[in-house]
Design a protein around this motif. Structure first.
Motif, short mmCIF file in Angstrom:
data_model
loop_
_atom_site.label_atom_id
_atom_site.label_comp_id
_atom_site.label_asym_id
_atom_site.label_seq_id
_atom_site.Cartn_x
_atom_site.Cartn_y
_atom_site.Cartn_z
N ASP A 1 1.30 -3.60 3.64
CA ASP A 1 0.94 -2.43 2.84
C ASP A 1 1.69 -1.19 3.33
OD1 ASP A 1 -0.26 -0.43 1.39
OD2 ASP A 1 -2.31 -1.03 1.86
N ASN A 2 2.35 -0.52 2.39
CA ASN A 2 2.96 0.78 2.66
C ASN A 2 2.63 1.72 1.50
OD1 ASN A 2 6.31 2.15 2.71
ND2 ASN A 2 4.56 2.81 3.89
N ARG B 1 0.67 4.29 1.44
CA ARG B 1 0.46 5.71 1.76
C ARG B 1 1.58 6.18 2.68
NH1 ARG B 1 -4.29 3.12 2.91
NH2 ARG B 1 -4.13 3.56 5.15
N THR B 2 1.87 7.46 2.64
CA THR B 2 3.00 7.99 3.41
C THR B 2 2.79 7.84 4.91
OG1 THR B 2 2.01 10.20 3.30
CG2 THR B 2 3.65 9.63 1.63
N ASN B 3 1.55 7.82 5.35
CA ASN B 3 1.27 7.74 6.79
C ASN B 3 0.79 6.35 7.22
OD1 ASN B 3 -1.14 7.89 5.44
ND2 ASN B 3 -2.17 9.20 6.96
N TYR B 4 1.05 5.36 6.37
CA TYR B 4 0.59 4.01 6.68
C TYR B 4 1.69 3.03 6.30
CZ TYR B 4 -2.39 -0.11 7.02
OH TYR B 4 -2.92 -1.33 7.37
#
Length: 213
Positions: free
Chosen positions: A92-93, A95-98
């Protein structure tokens, strides 16, 4: 009173049907993966690519997620034994911070895996996405799934129904309360996998094809 009894009977019937569907779904997933998962590096057949399924690295309490740790170790063991030539990390990518794939990649490199032997799939939001995109985007029709056994079984079931010949290498499992809670959720996850096949659910994203050299 009669109306109440009739209502209770309907609730009971719905419960029985739901329970039966869950049991049947878990049976179907288990049957599809029968004799297709391996715990021994020496016994598993060689494949070009190992599909390493993503996981969060750090738990909410700040501790290292053992599912993550053991999957990393399993992928490294397969590569070092010459059982796979490449590792496709799917996670999972959203979100910008994950960024699960990049986190896995960094730790794989620290373990000695060459960077040019690692490919990343940033849209592996679910197991279904990871499996289907391995074929649709990366052109793979066979691979070794790398995760815990319960997860491998579900991935193999999904792969089978999408024309992919997959086997699984079982990373070390997690015991204790955390492991128990995960296994309980897995009953519903397997049921959801069967529903996804019945409804012909597609990955959230596809995209440009990427060739694994």
């Amino acid at each position: 009173m009669k109306h109440i009894l009739k209502y209770l009977k309907r609730i009971m019937m719905a419960f029985i049907l739901c329970f039966g569907f869950i049991v049947t779904s878990n049976y179907l997933v288990g049957r599809a993966a029968k004799s297709k998962t391996y715990a021994s590096v020496s016994k598993i057949p060689k494949h070009k690519v190992g599909l390493l399924l993503g996981a969060v690295k750090t738990l909410p309490n700040g501790r290292l997620n053992l599912y993550y740790k053991y999957r990393i170790n399993a992928a490294v063991a397969l590569y070092e034994a010459g059982k796979i030539d490449y590792i496709l990390v799917s996670g999972d990518n959203g979100r910008t911070n994950y960024d699960e794939p990049s986190t896995f990649k960094d730790d794989l490199i620290k373990k000695g895996i060459p960077e040019n032997r690692i490919y990343l799939d940033y849209a592996g939001f679910r197991t279904l996405d990871s499996v289907v995109r391995a074929k649709a985007i990366f052109g793979l029709t066979s691979f070794i799934v790398i995760s815990q056994e319960f997860h491998n079984s579900r991935a193999i079931y999904l792969a089978k129904h999408h024309g992919i010949q997959a086997i699984g290498f079982n990373a070390k499992d997690v015991t204790g309360r955390y492991g128990f809670k995960t296994k309980m959720r897995e009953y519903l996850a397997k049921t959801k996998a069967v529903i996804d096949i019945l409804l012909n659910v597609k990955p959230k994203f596809l995209g440009k094809k990427i060739e694994i050299e």
